[in-house]
Design an enzyme around this catalytic site. Sequence first.
Site, mmCIF file in Angstrom:
data_model
loop_
_atom_site.group_PDB
_atom_site.id
_atom_site.type_symbol
_atom_site.label_atom_id
_atom_site.label_comp_id
_atom_site.label_asym_id
_atom_site.label_seq_id
_atom_site.Cartn_x
_atom_site.Cartn_y
_atom_site.Cartn_z
ATOM 1 N N TYR A 138 4.859 -8.097 -2.589
ATOM 2 C CA TYR A 138 3.759 -7.128 -2.569
ATOM 3 C C TYR A 138 3.985 -5.943 -3.507
ATOM 4 C CZ TYR A 138 1.932 -9.771 1.354
ATOM 5 O OH TYR A 138 1.437 -10.783 2.150
ATOM 6 N N LYS A 188 15.070 -16.928 4.145
ATOM 7 C CA LYS A 188 15.182 -18.267 3.563
ATOM 8 C C LYS A 188 16.378 -18.213 2.599
ATOM 9 C CE LYS A 188 13.504 -22.447 2.664
ATOM 10 N NZ LYS A 188 13.405 -23.534 3.666
ATOM 11 N N ASP A 224 10.850 -21.381 7.644
ATOM 12 C CA ASP A 224 10.107 -22.608 7.948
ATOM 13 C C ASP A 224 10.421 -23.100 9.358
ATOM 14 O OD1 ASP A 224 12.644 -22.932 6.873
ATOM 15 O OD2 ASP A 224 12.222 -24.855 5.935
ATOM 16 N N ASP A 248 3.920 -11.373 7.185
ATOM 17 C CA ASP A 248 2.463 -11.470 7.134
ATOM 18 C C ASP A 248 2.030 -12.833 7.671
ATOM 19 O OD1 ASP A 248 -0.155 -10.920 6.549
ATOM 20 O OD2 ASP A 248 0.054 -11.030 4.369
ATOM 21 N N ASP A 252 0.209 -13.865 11.528
ATOM 22 C CA ASP A 252 -1.082 -14.562 11.635
ATOM 23 C C ASP A 252 -0.896 -15.855 12.425
ATOM 24 O OD1 ASP A 252 -2.266 -12.621 10.007
ATOM 25 O OD2 ASP A 252 -3.485 -14.105 8.965
#
Length: 352
Positions: A138, A188, A224, A248, A252
């Site tokens: 971002y 990750k 993941d 983010d 969601d």
Amino acid sequence: RSMATAARKSLTIGLIPADGIGKEVIPAARTAIEAVGSDIPPPKFVDLVAGFEHFTRKGVALPEETIEVLKNDCDCALFGSVSSPSKKVAGYSSPIVALRKILDLYANIRPVVSVSPDPSKPSAVDMIVVRENTECLYVKQEQQTVGEHGREARATRLITERASTRIGQMAFELALARPRKHLTVIHKSNVLSITDGLFRESVRAIPAKEPRFEAVTVAEQLVDSAVYRLFREPQIYDVMVAPNLYGDILSDAAAALVGSLGVVPSVNAGDSFVMGEPVHGSAPDIYGQGIANPVASIRSAALMLRHLGYTQAADRIDNAVDSVLREGQFLTPDLNGSAKTVQVADAIVKRI
Ligand code: GGG
């Protein structure tokens, strides 16, 4: 972490509905704040503009005046939702991404909690996603060039020790205040060993420097695998801390566990300012029909007040929302009901 000052004589709240259903749900949140009466100092609301719609009309997405009023006149703010276009538009940049940076609101705190049908029983899903809010992809440093095989696009992903440490501290603090005191660090670093490696190391190093955090148990998970386990066994999570993009997406995804994105609140928090914001976007598909779910915004208002230290006011709002959701008479279509935004807000306000 509380920013309350006993001395506040009034509470000035910036309202930035921005785009789409933000314009329907932020007024609903305002009515909930007004309903708590003397549990907070008398609120003063300041209407402020930002967003893609403002950009199309006036050529600016985040007016200087909005920034100045937030910085100089407001104790806190509520932001609605923004409809940034998927293709680059010259001169436009997302106002919410910019505001988080300008006001240094480095933590995006997103509680995802289901409402237990029996108030005496615990919620089946009860977690907080703590999303780093100022860097990762971002930072929006993207470029396109033409290479040997055609167009090539690159984005810089910035992870710093400072930002990872301060979001980690916030996450430890939140975990410490909860009954389970459990923190999962999401990364990750098996693939992105330098960037995610720094995030992971910075967060894991915190308890050695702040021994009170040793009461928090720490686990870590690849992003993941975290998504997989989120859906299979959400009860394993208490507080999760993640770099910006993973946080983010995870929050969601977690919203699917509690019925709808329309009920998940957040605050963007820094050390001296807090801005509530529903996790959902501007929902152009339903904008204008008056059927947007106001719960996420109303809960964001509660979360903002809680962050400022007005616990009783926040509890009253959250309890009222819980009752309305439990009773099931006033639910918007995202929760399989047929109520309008204002009917849900009125039902909540009556119970506050
Ligand atoms: N309230 C969250 C929200 O508006 N989400 C939509 C979103 O993330 N839009 C992309 C952007 O403009 O930042």
